[in-house]
Design a protein around this motif. Sequence first.
Motif, PDB file in Angstrom:
ATOM      1  N   THR A  20      56.647  47.023  49.990  1.00  0.00           N
ATOM      2  CA  THR A  20      56.927  46.133  48.851  1.00  0.00           C
ATOM      3  C   THR A  20      55.963  46.454  47.712  1.00  0.00           C
ATOM      4  OG1 THR A  20      55.367  44.392  49.520  1.00  0.00           O
ATOM      5  CG2 THR A  20      57.592  44.289  50.430  1.00  0.00           C
ATOM      6  N   THR A  21      56.455  46.328  46.504  1.00  0.00           N
ATOM      7  CA  THR A  21      55.623  46.349  45.303  1.00  0.00           C
ATOM      8  C   THR A  21      55.936  45.080  44.532  1.00  0.00           C
ATOM      9  OG1 THR A  21      55.608  48.764  45.192  1.00  0.00           O
ATOM     10  CG2 THR A  21      55.072  47.562  43.172  1.00  0.00           C
ATOM     11  N   GLU A  22      54.910  44.259  44.317  1.00  0.00           N
ATOM     12  CA  GLU A  22      55.112  42.921  43.747  1.00  0.00           C
ATOM     13  C   GLU A  22      54.285  42.745  42.492  1.00  0.00           C
ATOM     14  OE1 GLU A  22      55.693  40.254  47.838  1.00  0.00           O
ATOM     15  OE2 GLU A  22      53.863  40.095  46.637  1.00  0.00           O
ATOM     16  N   VAL A  23      54.794  41.915  41.604  1.00  0.00           N
ATOM     17  CA  VAL A  23      54.018  41.365  40.508  1.00  0.00           C
ATOM     18  C   VAL A  23      54.219  39.857  40.546  1.00  0.00           C
ATOM     19  CG1 VAL A  23      55.897  41.668  38.835  1.00  0.00           C
ATOM     20  CG2 VAL A  23      53.532  41.433  38.035  1.00  0.00           C
ATOM     21  N   SER A  24      53.114  39.105  40.420  1.00  0.00           N
ATOM     22  CA  SER A  24      53.204  37.639  40.512  1.00  0.00           C
ATOM     23  C   SER A  24      52.461  37.001  39.354  1.00  0.00           C
ATOM     24  CB  SER A  24      52.641  37.140  41.845  1.00  0.00           C
ATOM     25  OG  SER A  24      51.251  37.432  41.948  1.00  0.00           O
ATOM     26  N   PHE A  25      52.956  35.835  38.942  1.00  0.00           N
ATOM     27  CA  PHE A  25      52.352  35.044  37.878  1.00  0.00           C
ATOM     28  C   PHE A  25      52.088  33.643  38.436  1.00  0.00           C
ATOM     29  CE2 PHE A  25      55.115  38.208  36.049  1.00  0.00           C
ATOM     30  CZ  PHE A  25      54.330  38.799  35.062  1.00  0.00           C
ATOM     31  N   THR A  26      50.844  33.189  38.364  1.00  0.00           N
ATOM     32  CA  THR A  26      50.461  31.889  38.923  1.00  0.00           C
ATOM     33  C   THR A  26      49.803  31.041  37.837  1.00  0.00           C
ATOM     34  OG1 THR A  26      50.078  32.898  41.083  1.00  0.00           O
ATOM     35  CG2 THR A  26      49.167  30.694  40.729  1.00  0.00           C
ATOM     36  N   THR A  27      50.237  29.789  37.749  1.00  0.00           N
ATOM     37  CA  THR A  27      49.605  28.814  36.856  1.00  0.00           C
ATOM     38  C   THR A  27      49.150  27.631  37.684  1.00  0.00           C
ATOM     39  OG1 THR A  27      50.960  29.465  34.963  1.00  0.00           O
ATOM     40  CG2 THR A  27      49.914  27.298  34.865  1.00  0.00           C
ATOM     41  N   ARG A  28      47.888  27.290  37.563  1.00  0.00           N
ATOM     42  CA  ARG A  28      47.318  26.147  38.280  1.00  0.00           C
ATOM     43  C   ARG A  28      46.805  25.148  37.260  1.00  0.00           C
ATOM     44  NH1 ARG A  28      42.282  24.384  40.318  1.00  0.00           N
ATOM     45  NH2 ARG A  28      42.424  23.340  42.357  1.00  0.00           N
ATOM     46  N   ILE A  29      47.243  23.887  37.397  1.00  0.00           N
ATOM     47  CA  ILE A  29      46.838  22.824  36.468  1.00  0.00           C
ATOM     48  C   ILE A  29      46.078  21.770  37.259  1.00  0.00           C
ATOM     49  CG2 ILE A  29      47.617  21.096  34.808  1.00  0.00           C
ATOM     50  CD1 ILE A  29      50.142  22.757  34.424  1.00  0.00           C
ATOM     51  N   ALA A  30      44.793  21.656  36.968  1.00  0.00           N
ATOM     52  CA  ALA A  30      43.937  20.667  37.629  1.00  0.00           C
ATOM     53  C   ALA A  30      43.174  19.926  36.534  1.00  0.00           C
ATOM     54  CB  ALA A  30      42.975  21.333  38.610  1.00  0.00           C
ATOM     55  N   SER A  31      43.770  18.862  36.034  1.00  0.00           N
ATOM     56  CA  SER A  31      43.181  18.104  34.932  1.00  0.00           C
ATOM     57  C   SER A  31      41.798  17.584  35.316  1.00  0.00           C
ATOM     58  CB  SER A  31      44.095  16.931  34.572  1.00  0.00           C
ATOM     59  OG  SER A  31      43.519  16.124  33.587  1.00  0.00           O
ATOM     60  N   HIS A  32      40.838  17.756  34.398  1.00  0.00           N
ATOM     61  CA  HIS A  32      39.465  17.273  34.574  1.00  0.00           C
ATOM     62  C   HIS A  32      38.749  17.936  35.756  1.00  0.00           C
ATOM     63  CE1 HIS A  32      41.230  14.125  32.045  1.00  0.00           C
ATOM     64  NE2 HIS A  32      40.006  13.850  31.642  1.00  0.00           N
ATOM     65  N   GLN A  33      39.147  19.152  36.091  1.00  0.00           N
ATOM     66  CA  GLN A  33      38.472  19.881  37.157  1.00  0.00           C
ATOM     67  C   GLN A  33      37.025  20.174  36.737  1.00  0.00           C
ATOM     68  OE1 GLN A  33      40.432  21.618  40.108  1.00  0.00           O
ATOM     69  NE2 GLN A  33      38.409  21.104  40.846  1.00  0.00           N
ATOM     70  N   VAL A  34      36.087  19.959  37.666  1.00  0.00           N
ATOM     71  CA  VAL A  34      34.679  20.222  37.408  1.00  0.00           C
ATOM     72  C   VAL A  34      34.220  21.325  38.354  1.00  0.00           C
ATOM     73  CG1 VAL A  34      32.343  19.293  37.433  1.00  0.00           C
ATOM     74  CG2 VAL A  34      34.238  17.874  36.622  1.00  0.00           C
ATOM     75  N   TYR A  35      33.628  22.376  37.791  1.00  0.00           N
ATOM     76  CA  TYR A  35      33.094  23.484  38.573  1.00  0.00           C
ATOM     77  C   TYR A  35      31.590  23.595  38.339  1.00  0.00           C
ATOM     78  CZ  TYR A  35      37.846  25.342  39.327  1.00  0.00           C
ATOM     79  OH  TYR A  35      39.152  25.511  39.686  1.00  0.00           O
ATOM     80  N   VAL A  36      30.872  24.057  39.358  1.00  0.00           N
ATOM     81  CA  VAL A  36      29.494  24.501  39.202  1.00  0.00           C
ATOM     82  C   VAL A  36      29.431  25.945  39.676  1.00  0.00           C
ATOM     83  CG1 VAL A  36      28.456  22.228  39.415  1.00  0.00           C
ATOM     84  CG2 VAL A  36      28.875  23.560  41.475  1.00  0.00           C
ATOM     85  N   GLN A  37      28.478  26.690  39.136  1.00  0.00           N
ATOM     86  CA  GLN A  37      28.376  28.106  39.443  1.00  0.00           C
ATOM     87  C   GLN A  37      27.269  28.341  40.464  1.00  0.00           C
ATOM     88  OE1 GLN A  37      28.091  30.463  35.856  1.00  0.00           O
ATOM     89  NE2 GLN A  37      29.705  29.287  34.838  1.00  0.00           N
ATOM     90  N   ASN A  38      27.568  29.148  41.467  1.00  0.00           N
ATOM     91  CA  ASN A  38      26.618  29.532  42.491  1.00  0.00           C
ATOM     92  C   ASN A  38      26.582  31.055  42.536  1.00  0.00           C
ATOM     93  OD1 ASN A  38      24.818  29.451  44.641  1.00  0.00           O
ATOM     94  ND2 ASN A  38      26.455  29.342  46.160  1.00  0.00           N
ATOM     95  N   ASP A  39      25.567  31.640  41.911  1.00  0.00           N
ATOM     96  CA  ASP A  39      25.490  33.087  41.742  1.00  0.00           C
ATOM     97  C   ASP A  39      26.753  33.572  41.038  1.00  0.00           C
ATOM     98  OD1 ASP A  39      23.044  33.031  42.910  1.00  0.00           O
ATOM     99  OD2 ASP A  39      23.694  33.747  44.858  1.00  0.00           O
ATOM    100  N   ASN A  40      27.535  34.452  41.679  1.00  0.00           N
ATOM    101  CA  ASN A  40      28.745  34.980  41.061  1.00  0.00           C
ATOM    102  C   ASN A  40      30.004  34.240  41.492  1.00  0.00           C
ATOM    103  OD1 ASN A  40      27.377  36.952  39.598  1.00  0.00           O
ATOM    104  ND2 ASN A  40      27.447  38.417  41.294  1.00  0.00           N
ATOM    105  N   GLU A  41      29.828  33.114  42.143  1.00  0.00           N
ATOM    106  CA  GLU A  41      30.961  32.296  42.554  1.00  0.00           C
ATOM    107  C   GLU A  41      30.933  30.981  41.782  1.00  0.00           C
ATOM    108  OE1 GLU A  41      33.127  33.464  44.647  1.00  0.00           O
ATOM    109  OE2 GLU A  41      32.027  35.153  45.524  1.00  0.00           O
ATOM    110  N   ARG A  42      32.044  30.283  41.799  1.00  0.00           N
ATOM    111  CA  ARG A  42      32.050  28.925  41.274  1.00  0.00           C
ATOM    112  C   ARG A  42      32.681  28.010  42.307  1.00  0.00           C
ATOM    113  NH1 ARG A  42      36.527  28.260  36.454  1.00  0.00           N
ATOM    114  NH2 ARG A  42      38.355  29.052  37.562  1.00  0.00           N
ATOM    115  N   ILE A  43      32.157  26.792  42.363  1.00  0.00           N
ATOM    116  CA  ILE A  43      32.534  25.825  43.385  1.00  0.00           C
ATOM    117  C   ILE A  43      33.142  24.608  42.701  1.00  0.00           C
ATOM    118  CG2 ILE A  43      31.692  24.376  45.270  1.00  0.00           C
ATOM    119  CD1 ILE A  43      29.386  26.361  45.570  1.00  0.00           C
ATOM    120  N   SER A  44      34.287  24.173  43.206  1.00  0.00           N
ATOM    121  CA  SER A  44      34.952  23.002  42.631  1.00  0.00           C
ATOM    122  C   SER A  44      34.327  21.721  43.177  1.00  0.00           C
ATOM    123  CB  SER A  44      36.445  23.021  42.959  1.00  0.00           C
ATOM    124  OG  SER A  44      37.056  21.805  42.567  1.00  0.00           O
TER     125      SER A  44
END
Length: 829
Positions: free
Chosen positions: A601-625
């Motif tokens: 298979t060869t695929e192309v995908s488009f994803t949209t995620r909506i999370a109103s008022h999502q808060v993230y903090v950064q941990n090194d090169n990652e981010r945590i919700s």
Amino acid sequence: MQRIILLLVFALSSTVLQAQIRISGKVTDAATGEALPFVSIYIKNSTLGTSSDLNGAFNIRLSTAPDSLTASFVGYTSKTLPVAKGVAAQELIFKLEPSAHALQEIVIRPGENPAFKIMREVINHKNANDKRKLTAYQYEAYTKMQLHLNGLGQKKGKDAVTGAVTRFVDTDKLQKGEKGDKQLPFFMSETLSDFSYNRDPKLQKEVIKATKVTGIGLQDGSLMSQLMGSSYQDYNFYQNRVSVLQKDFISPIADGWKRAYDYELEDSLFIGDEWCYQIKVNQKRPQDLAFNGTIWITEKTYALRKIDVEISRSANINFVDGIRLVQELQPVNDIAWIPNRTDVTIQLQGLNRSKTGIKAHVYTSYKDVVVNQPHANRYFDKPVELLQEATKQQDSFWQSSRHDTLTIADKQVYATIDSIRETPKIKRFTTIMTLLSTGYQKMGKFSWGPWPYTYAWNNFEGHRFQLGGKTNIDFSNKLELRGYAAYGTDDKKLKYSTSARFILSRDHWSEVGVTHKQDLQQVGLMSERLEASPFFMGFSRFGTLRRPILVTENSAYLQRDVLRGVTQRIAFSNRVFAPQYNFAYVAQQGDQPVLKDGFTTTEVSFTTRIASHQVYVQNDNERISLGNGNRPVFTLKYTAGLPNIMRSTLDYQRVDVNVTHDFPMGFLGNANYKLDAGKIFSAVPYPLLEVHTGNETPFYYTAAFNLLNNFEFASDTYASLHYEQYFEGLFFNRLPLIRKLKWRTLATANILYGDLSTKNQQMLSPVGIDGAPQEQFYTFGGGKPYMEVGYGIENIFKVLRVDAFHRLSYLDNKDARKFGLKFSVQFKL
């Protein structure tokens, strides 16, 4: 230019520091000489001030000398002392006299509790006093947190923690607690931040401009710095429910105040310049999430001036032996009340109350309040922002910027932690704890891991050994390289994965990545939704591998936060599927149907995620919700299979929709649901269908249908609902004997509907590629859904959850399980 500006700021702060006036002193009871803690020391008609510490001492720095300072405390007459002019450092001793002021006249109904009249007025004035009515507000916040191991050595030989501490730490490092027990400080942080709030729409942001973190077991304090800000100490008692440790407690001034609390009018007195009613509050039902203590209500505006409450031990909360919360509030421009200090003390215990516990103390003060001057909405795109220079501020900055000076005890905590963390034993302990908590062992610029996947055994690979790792932030704060290699002693095949990820932007988080991978997967366990259940996926590599497929994958993706809470992702992948079992599907070769086993298979995908008022903090090169405030999260994904590209043999389209939502339901507890729906518009081999995830293990997983067998159903059109209702202590709290166990009830319901089109049914082959019969799966008939319901008890021994499930449909399927018990271990407050 940036360095020059920072140099000028540093020079200016040093100049200001030299010009400051320092006033220190102590506050005592005039009659007994006893030190008075938490006394408000302030300049009248201003927001400048401080409070005395546990020993009654205070210290305040001012740019200019005021005429006087005033000391105010509950139950005592306020006192004002003059301040000498032209003296850089001076000392004031406040000796406060107990107050004896007559209660103001109030109208009381015959036979009515006198506190009820006041409480009714408090409710009538709530909207007028609540800070949430402001269109916007901002302030500077200073937060100080300390964590101690306490109760060390109270029962020698019975506490593993005490034994471990005494092996690692010299006993002369231990300090004496308030109750005379031995305690060890292991964490301390200070944070200076600017907090902003807009009402319409509701947005908030915290800019952490200075942070200082030290602790035993910490290799990097950047993540902790983002979690220690004032936004996580925002307790608003004008709300009907106040969140403490992610538990919703009924406020003493909630709209339904009379149903939850008993009230007693005890006194009236001055707090600062406000004459207040002192009211004792006690929860009516011991097991409820409610408070016990005292509130002070202003006579003129019926505003909450101060609150000093505790949470009962009988409350149905795990690992918490006590919580005390003290908050003082101040009027801002006579239009609303905003806290000027909050003091929280939490005593945490393990599974056994007699063992060593943790005492947490968090102090937050607020100043420079500005109201009704909203920021532009784009200012809030990043809810928590850690400035680059925040962790690099020098001692001179802290001395001039703290809202209050460090006490001698605070300085001793810093010195103790710094001396302990540098010992070889503690360094080794820190390394081990990091490995267990993150799965990775840091080795310079490279981190080895994840360790849980280093070994597995199954019937196909035999003993599987895996070695891997990734680069960390010491290698680059933008580029991350990772990979692993695995080998099976039975199949004698090498599996591997290599990937690279590059962070394009941390403001509007953007990243790009590529992967090349060859490894075994199993039909029905290739869904992206299972990535959130790493234990389930790890457990599936043990025992019998059902329908293993060797997948060779090349993929790339680009992801970006286009708006706050809106993330878009485009991905491209090429996968070669080589089944390792007797598999075949019917394909068209010209006008003739033929059996084939492998496909590409060869695929192309488009994803949209909506999370109103999502808060993230950064941990090194990652981010945590950190969640999005009990709002639903929507995900939409479109996938297109591209034929004749990179040897692809399939042409198909697919759409998937997901909705998840966790929300409180008041006295009914908390609920969460997950809705999934999707459709495959073309014919594909059945490993690419929606093979609904069963659960044949004894463990409970939210991503699976717990009485469904593996590979029992498959669909190309599907919809499902997973629902969980956590009743907390709603039922068992009413049973006198059982409520002591602090068990909690819950209920679950899982519903699944699916359909398989004719064209997909025609691709199914009754035999495999070798001509032997091929195991088949069921399809849903006549629109009849699969249904299962469950009920359970959690919090058994504080960690164990047991669920009983009943299957309600398709009971005649082969090997259908009509009833089952599932177990899980969880750590919840």
